[in-house]
Scaffold this motif. Structure first.
Motif, short mmCIF file in Angstrom:
data_model
loop_
_atom_site.label_atom_id
_atom_site.label_comp_id
_atom_site.label_asym_id
_atom_site.label_seq_id
_atom_site.Cartn_x
_atom_site.Cartn_y
_atom_site.Cartn_z
N SER A 1 0.92 -1.40 0.04
CA SER A 1 -0.13 0.00 0.20
C SER A 1 0.95 1.52 -0.03
CB SER A 1 -0.87 0.14 1.31
OG SER A 1 -0.11 0.15 2.07
N GLY A 2 0.42 2.50 -0.14
CA GLY A 2 0.96 3.47 0.14
C GLY A 2 1.09 4.82 -1.17
N ALA A 3 1.75 5.62 -1.08
CA ALA A 3 1.49 6.63 -1.85
C ALA A 3 1.79 6.18 -3.43
CB ALA A 3 2.47 7.70 -1.43
N TYR A 4 1.31 5.65 -4.18
CA TYR A 4 1.51 5.11 -5.53
C TYR A 4 0.53 5.47 -6.41
CZ TYR A 4 5.34 3.03 -2.99
OH TYR A 4 6.33 2.71 -2.19
N GLY B 1 -2.43 5.90 -8.76
CA GLY B 1 -2.66 5.06 -9.94
C GLY B 1 -2.58 3.66 -9.98
N GLU B 2 -1.93 3.27 -8.97
CA GLU B 2 -1.70 1.88 -8.83
C GLU B 2 -2.70 0.85 -8.04
OE1 GLU B 2 0.82 0.27 -10.57
OE2 GLU B 2 1.34 2.36 -11.41
N ILE B 3 -2.67 -0.43 -8.02
CA ILE B 3 -3.43 -1.46 -7.39
C ILE B 3 -2.60 -2.37 -6.80
CG2 ILE B 3 -5.00 -3.13 -8.19
CD1 ILE B 3 -6.17 -0.36 -9.15
N SER B 4 -3.15 -2.71 -5.56
CA SER B 4 -2.26 -3.54 -4.88
C SER B 4 -2.61 -5.04 -4.97
CB SER B 4 -2.08 -3.02 -3.27
OG SER B 4 -3.39 -3.55 -2.79
N ALA B 5 -1.90 -6.10 -4.40
CA ALA B 5 -2.46 -7.30 -4.37
C ALA B 5 -3.42 -7.34 -3.43
CB ALA B 5 -1.26 -8.32 -3.86
N SER B 6 -3.56 -7.13 -2.36
CA SER B 6 -4.68 -7.18 -1.61
C SER B 6 -5.93 -6.67 -2.11
CB SER B 6 -4.50 -6.58 -0.26
OG SER B 6 -4.44 -5.06 -0.15
N MET B 7 -6.04 -5.37 -2.79
CA MET B 7 -7.13 -4.88 -3.50
C MET B 7 -7.75 -5.97 -4.49
SD MET B 7 -5.48 -1.17 -4.22
CE MET B 7 -5.08 -0.22 -2.93
N LEU B 8 -6.76 -6.50 -5.16
CA LEU B 8 -7.19 -7.78 -6.20
C LEU B 8 -7.97 -8.94 -5.18
CD1 LEU B 8 -4.16 -7.69 -8.66
CD2 LEU B 8 -6.22 -6.52 -8.68
N GLU B 9 -7.20 -9.25 -4.37
CA GLU B 9 -7.86 -10.42 -3.67
C GLU B 9 -9.08 -9.93 -2.97
OE1 GLU B 9 -5.08 -12.27 -0.67
OE2 GLU B 9 -5.69 -13.65 -2.21
N SER B 10 -9.40 -8.79 -2.66
CA SER B 10 -10.68 -8.25 -1.83
C SER B 10 -11.80 -8.42 -3.10
CB SER B 10 -10.70 -6.78 -1.59
OG SER B 10 -10.73 -6.07 -2.70
N LEU B 11 -11.38 -8.64 -4.49
CA LEU B 11 -12.40 -8.85 -5.44
C LEU B 11 -12.42 -10.20 -6.02
CD1 LEU B 11 -11.87 -5.80 -7.51
CD2 LEU B 11 -13.77 -6.02 -5.95
N GLU B 12 -11.76 -11.10 -5.24
CA GLU B 12 -11.85 -12.59 -5.55
C GLU B 12 -10.86 -12.86 -6.72
OE1 GLU B 12 -13.61 -14.77 -3.47
OE2 GLU B 12 -14.77 -13.15 -2.59
#
Ligand code: PEP
Length: 256
Positions: free
Chosen positions: A72-75, A77-88
């Motif tokens: 996570s953090g100040a990036y 426009g980017e997307i993290s692994a946990s954000m993907l995981e939260s959408l299965e």
């Protein structure tokens, strides 16, 4: 031994969320229940949620086309692994040649993303492949070797069940030119040998190596019949449900 093929669609920067959900619906309806083939569709980020709902409970898994290596953090426009995981999301395509070419992704960055994806429980599909110039200069194996060793640096045999490699000759992506089955198999066999050197024989046998580059219904049977081709990463032919399903059927035929 029956093979566990993976047919993965990469929809790239095509289709709105509504259009993506409609295509996912068609795919889900056409895939036979208890398909012996693992199937994944990878829409653009803004369509992941809608497609996730559509494939939920079906034989079809969800993939993403990229992710950031940090948690996570100040990036902006980017997307993290946990954000993907939260959408299965199950799979994430990393180091696609378009990301390497247009966004400057290096083997070291692909490695950081691969490690982050595995840590988050995602299945990375790590893409490698040579350009036409590199093939003509007889550099194919050297290029693939540095991409495989660089992209998979520090990974051990314990990632074998999750890790997927996609061999995608750059000159065959979206061009209609396909590597012949023999050309593709020769590189896949080399990749298998590289994986054996890095992680041992048993891990190398488990890791799926997909072919990508203008795979379509007309050439899929022959490609998927090769000993070291464990499925396909599909661009253009994944944008129509009937051609995508035909590729899944080709893989199912091989695994029976
Ligand atoms: C891809 O982009 O991964 C790909 C293989 O595209 P296409 O099937 O259109 O060549």
């Amino acid at each position: 031994m029956t093979r566990n093929y993976l047919i993965a669609g990469n929809w790239k920067m095509n289709l709105t969320a509504t259009e993506s959900a409609a295509l996912a619906k068609e795919v889900v309806q056409l895939v036979s229940q208890n398909s012996s083939v693992d199937i994944c569709v990878s829409p653009t980020f803004t369509a992941l949620d809608a497609v996730s709902r559509m494939v939920n409970g079906s034989q079809v898994s969800l993939g993403a086309q990229n992710m950031h290596q940090e948690v996570s953090g100040a990036y902006t426009g980017e997307i993290s692994a946990s954000m993907l995981e939260s959408l299965e999301v199950d799979y994430v395509i990393l180091g696609h040649s378009e990301r390497r070419e247009y966004f400057g992704e290096t083997d070291s960055l692909v490695n950081q993303k691969t490690v982050a994806a595995l840590q988050a429980g995602l299945k990375p599909i790590v893409c490698v492949g040579e350009t036409l110039e590199q093939r003509e200069a007889d550099q194919t194996i050297a290029v693939i070797q540095s991409q495989v060793e660089g992209g998979l640096a520090s990974l051990g045999a314990d990632c074998a069940d999750s890790l997927v490699i996609a061999y995608e000759p750059v000159w065959a992506i979206g061009t209609g030119k396909t590597a012949t089955p023999e050309m593709a198999e020769a590189v896949h066999a080399e990749i298998r040998a590289m994986l054996t050197g890095l992680m041992g024989e048993s891990a190398a046998q488990k890791i799926r190596i997909l072919y990508g580059g203008s795979m379509k219904p007309e050439n899929a049977d022959e490609l998927l019949a090769q000993a070291n081709i464990d499925g396909g990463l599909i661009g253009g032919a994944a944008l129509k449900a009937d051609s995508f399903i035909s590729l899944i059927d080709s893989a199912a035929k091989q695994s029976n």
